[in-house]
Design an enzyme around this catalytic site. Structure first.
Site, PDB file in Angstrom:
ATOM      1  N   THR A 197       0.816  -1.225   0.000  1.00 15.09           N
ATOM      2  CA  THR A 197       0.000   0.000   0.000  1.00 15.09           C
ATOM      3  C   THR A 197       0.842   1.265   0.000  1.00 15.09           C
ATOM      4  O   THR A 197       0.487   2.253  -0.626  1.00 15.09           O
ATOM      5  CB  THR A 197      -0.894   0.015   1.267  1.00 15.09           C
ATOM      6  OG1 THR A 197      -1.712  -1.131   1.224  1.00 15.09           O
ATOM      7  CG2 THR A 197      -1.768   1.247   1.336  1.00 15.09           C
ATOM      8  N   ASP A 248       1.601  -6.565  -4.486  1.00 14.03           N
ATOM      9  CA  ASP A 248       0.810  -6.613  -3.263  1.00 14.03           C
ATOM     10  C   ASP A 248       1.396  -7.783  -2.463  1.00 14.03           C
ATOM     11  O   ASP A 248       1.714  -8.837  -3.037  1.00 14.03           O
ATOM     12  CB  ASP A 248      -0.654  -6.882  -3.617  1.00 14.03           C
ATOM     13  CG  ASP A 248      -1.567  -6.809  -2.406  1.00 14.03           C
ATOM     14  OD1 ASP A 248      -2.416  -5.917  -2.369  1.00 14.03           O
ATOM     15  OD2 ASP A 248      -1.438  -7.672  -1.504  1.00 14.03           O
ATOM     16  N   SER A 249       1.504  -7.631  -1.163  1.00 11.04           N
ATOM     17  CA  SER A 249       2.229  -8.658  -0.410  1.00 11.04           C
ATOM     18  C   SER A 249       1.466  -9.987  -0.330  1.00 11.04           C
ATOM     19  O   SER A 249       2.023 -10.992   0.117  1.00 11.04           O
ATOM     20  CB  SER A 249       2.613  -8.166   0.978  1.00 11.04           C
ATOM     21  OG  SER A 249       1.508  -8.147   1.832  1.00 11.04           O
ATOM     22  N   SER A 250       0.226 -10.027  -0.802  1.00 12.67           N
ATOM     23  CA  SER A 250      -0.467 -11.322  -0.893  1.00 12.67           C
ATOM     24  C   SER A 250       0.213 -12.213  -1.922  1.00 12.67           C
ATOM     25  O   SER A 250       0.033 -13.432  -1.919  1.00 12.67           O
ATOM     26  CB  SER A 250      -1.929 -11.135  -1.301  1.00 12.67           C
ATOM     27  OG  SER A 250      -2.573 -10.360  -0.340  1.00 12.67           O
ATOM     28  N   ASP A 300       0.170  -6.956   4.759  1.00 12.23           N
ATOM     29  CA  ASP A 300      -0.611  -8.199   4.911  1.00 12.23           C
ATOM     30  C   ASP A 300       0.259  -9.409   5.261  1.00 12.23           C
ATOM     31  O   ASP A 300      -0.118 -10.221   6.102  1.00 12.23           O
ATOM     32  CB  ASP A 300      -1.397  -8.499   3.625  1.00 12.23           C
ATOM     33  CG  ASP A 300      -2.562  -7.533   3.434  1.00 12.23           C
ATOM     34  OD1 ASP A 300      -2.877  -6.785   4.378  1.00 12.23           O
ATOM     35  OD2 ASP A 300      -3.150  -7.529   2.336  1.00 12.23           O
ATOM     36  N   THR A 346       2.850 -10.083  14.465  1.00  8.54           N
ATOM     37  CA  THR A 346       1.692 -10.573  13.743  1.00  8.54           C
ATOM     38  C   THR A 346       0.812  -9.376  13.406  1.00  8.54           C
ATOM     39  O   THR A 346       0.779  -8.397  14.167  1.00  8.54           O
ATOM     40  CB  THR A 346       0.965 -11.651  14.594  1.00  8.54           C
ATOM     41  OG1 THR A 346      -0.001 -12.282  13.792  1.00  8.54           O
ATOM     42  CG2 THR A 346       0.297 -11.108  15.831  1.00  8.54           C
ATOM     43  N   THR A 386       0.060 -22.220  19.587  1.00 14.26           N
ATOM     44  CA  THR A 386      -1.282 -21.929  20.091  1.00 14.26           C
ATOM     45  C   THR A 386      -2.003 -20.958  19.170  1.00 14.26           C
ATOM     46  O   THR A 386      -1.390 -20.073  18.584  1.00 14.26           O
ATOM     47  CB  THR A 386      -1.237 -21.350  21.519  1.00 14.26           C
ATOM     48  OG1 THR A 386      -2.580 -20.988  21.897  1.00 14.26           O
ATOM     49  CG2 THR A 386      -0.351 -20.131  21.651  1.00 14.26           C
ATOM     50  N   GLN A 387      -3.319 -21.157  19.061  1.00 15.02           N
ATOM     51  CA  GLN A 387      -4.099 -20.196  18.284  1.00 15.02           C
ATOM     52  C   GLN A 387      -4.503 -18.985  19.138  1.00 15.02           C
ATOM     53  O   GLN A 387      -5.132 -18.056  18.646  1.00 15.02           O
ATOM     54  CB  GLN A 387      -5.316 -20.851  17.622  1.00 15.02           C
ATOM     55  CG  GLN A 387      -6.246 -21.573  18.544  1.00 15.02           C
ATOM     56  CD  GLN A 387      -7.367 -22.281  17.790  1.00 15.02           C
ATOM     57  OE1 GLN A 387      -8.487 -21.814  17.818  1.00 15.02           O
ATOM     58  NE2 GLN A 387      -7.080 -23.383  17.129  1.00 15.02           N
ATOM     59  N   CYS A 388      -4.111 -18.969  20.413  1.00 15.09           N
ATOM     60  CA  CYS A 388      -4.328 -17.776  21.246  1.00 15.09           C
ATOM     61  C   CYS A 388      -3.428 -16.654  20.735  1.00 15.09           C
ATOM     62  O   CYS A 388      -2.378 -16.914  20.155  1.00 15.09           O
ATOM     63  CB  CYS A 388      -3.925 -18.044  22.704  1.00 15.09           C
ATOM     64  SG  CYS A 388      -5.018 -19.160  23.559  1.00 15.09           S
TER      65      CYS A 388
HETATM   66  N1  ASP Z   1      -2.671  -5.427   0.507  1.00 11.20           N
HETATM   67  C1  ASP Z   1      -1.551  -4.624   0.933  1.00 11.20           C
HETATM   68  C2  ASP Z   1      -0.301  -5.493   0.919  1.00 11.20           C
HETATM   69  O1  ASP Z   1      -0.089  -6.222   1.829  1.00 11.20           O
HETATM   70  C3  ASP Z   1      -1.788  -4.049   2.288  1.00 11.20           C
HETATM   71  C4  ASP Z   1      -0.650  -3.187   2.799  1.00 11.20           C
HETATM   72  O2  ASP Z   1       0.297  -2.896   2.134  1.00 11.20           O
HETATM   73  O3  ASP Z   1      -0.737  -2.762   3.944  1.00 11.20           O
HETATM   74  O4  ASP Z   1       0.432  -5.441  -0.027  1.00 11.20           O
END
Ligand code: ASP
Length: 342
Positions: free
Chosen positions: A15, A59-61, A92, A167, A278-280
């Site tokens: 972003t 995009d980091s996805s 992300d 996280t 743990t998922q906590c």
């Molecule tokens: N979708 C964006 C990414 O992870 C969100 C960000 O940059 O904060 O690339």
């Protein structure tokens, strides 16, 4: 800070450098040189900044182990020429990448600071400028001619965290990250307050090494009441599967049903490494504390202790890439290598 400090800014996307596509209205990455034009304040910093960008910012996805290798190679090739590195990255998956890089960079003697933002740098209310400027200042921090930070950090909204302890917790707030089981390393207020006792120590006699091999035949499996035998059976029998991060309840607890334990045991016997986290959102796995974790301990499940899921899965991929003998794997995982677990 010395005025001769040299910082390399590595732009991967996210972003921070995005703009609106006028046709679709969606945010997409744009040219890095334009990003710097938006922050003339960078010229006021007491350090020399050079920049390098992914040819196609993402995009980091879309980040992958190949992207981690690309980032690590930029650092490796420029290691002696620069005093510190700032990696601009989408938020992300930033915690995954910061964790992965921490494992890749052994005996790191210079700061590698990940940062990004929730709003694009061109936005009037952007958080990008503060994050970027302070991340660069942190990467430039020196004491007696030596870098103060010698680890992979993540800077966001006034705090520097150990990267592999973080996280992402919010898609809305500027305060988007937390480090549930380890305190922040630096707080940015009127001054930069460094918590020196918490920094990763460096053995300056050991050479800097970059590990580039990952094995991604892994998965994350989150426990939920009602998990189905057929589903689990199918998952643990996926061909070539080598590791599972099992997100359990509380302090590492899971169902005690026979079929469940047997499926995990068979998987371990067949050579699949199972790591219990743990998922906590805070706290540690402690197998054996409850009856519901005793069996897991008995069958040889690895304790992820107080690791985040992000650190556990990237460490699993990293250690699998190192070809560690099966008999040593549990021990290797359960020992902290970059301060990722307590
Ligand atoms: N979708 C964006 C990414 O992870 C969100 C960000 O940059 O904060 O690339």
């Amino acid at each position: 800070m010395r005025s001769s400090t040299k910082i390399l800014l590595i732009y991967t996307g996210g972003t921070i450098g995005m703009q609106k596509d006028f046709e679709t209205g969606a945010l997409k990455a744009f040219n890095f040189s334009k990003l710097l034009q938006r922050v003339p304040e960078l010229k006021l910093l007491d350090c020399a900044i050079e920049t390098i960008s992914f040819e196609n910012p993402i995009d980091s996805s879309n980040i992958s182990p190949e992207s981690w290798v690309a980032i690590a190679e930029v650092i490796e090739q420029n290691y002696t020429a620069f005093d510190g590195f700032v990696v601009l990255h989408g938020s992300d998956t930033m915690s995954y990448s910061a964790s992965a890089l921490s494992f890749m960079l052994e005996n790191l003697g210079k700061p590698v600071i990940f940062t990004g933002s929730q709003l694009p740098i061109g936005d009037l209310r952007t958080d990008a400028k503060e994050n970027l400027i302070t991340a660069i200042q942190i990467a430039s921090l020196q004491e007696n001619g030596k870098p103060v930070i010698t680890e992979v950090g993540l800077y966001f909204e006034y705090k520097l965290y150990r990267g592999n302890r973080t996280t992402k917790i919010s898609a809305e707030h500027f305060n988007a990250f937390t480090s549930p089981n380890y305190p922040f390393l630096i707080e940015s207020g009127v001054h930069l307050k460094v918590n020196k006792d918490l920094l990763l120590p460096l053995d300056a006699n050991k050479p800097f090494r970059v590990h580039k091999l990952f094995d991604a035949h892994v998965m994350i499996l989150k426990m939920f009441p009602g998990i189905n035998q057929k589903v689990l059976e199918t998952l643990v029998n996926i061909p070539d599967l080598k590791g599972i991060v099992l997100e359990t309840y509380g302090s590492g607890n899971a169902p005690t049903e026979e079929w469940f334990i047997e499926l995990l045991q068979q998987a371990i016997i067949s050579g699949i490494h199972i790591v219990n986290v743990t998922q906590c959102s805070g706290g540690s796995v402690n197998m054996g504390k409850y009856e519901t974790s005793s069996e897991l301990k008995k069958i040889g499940v690895i304790s992820g202790k107080d690791c985040t899921t992000e650190a556990a899965i990237t460490k699993l991929m990293h250690l699998l890439g190192q070809n560690i003998p099966t008999s040593d794997f549990k021990n290797s995982f359960e020992n902290a290598i970059r301060g990722e677990m307590g």
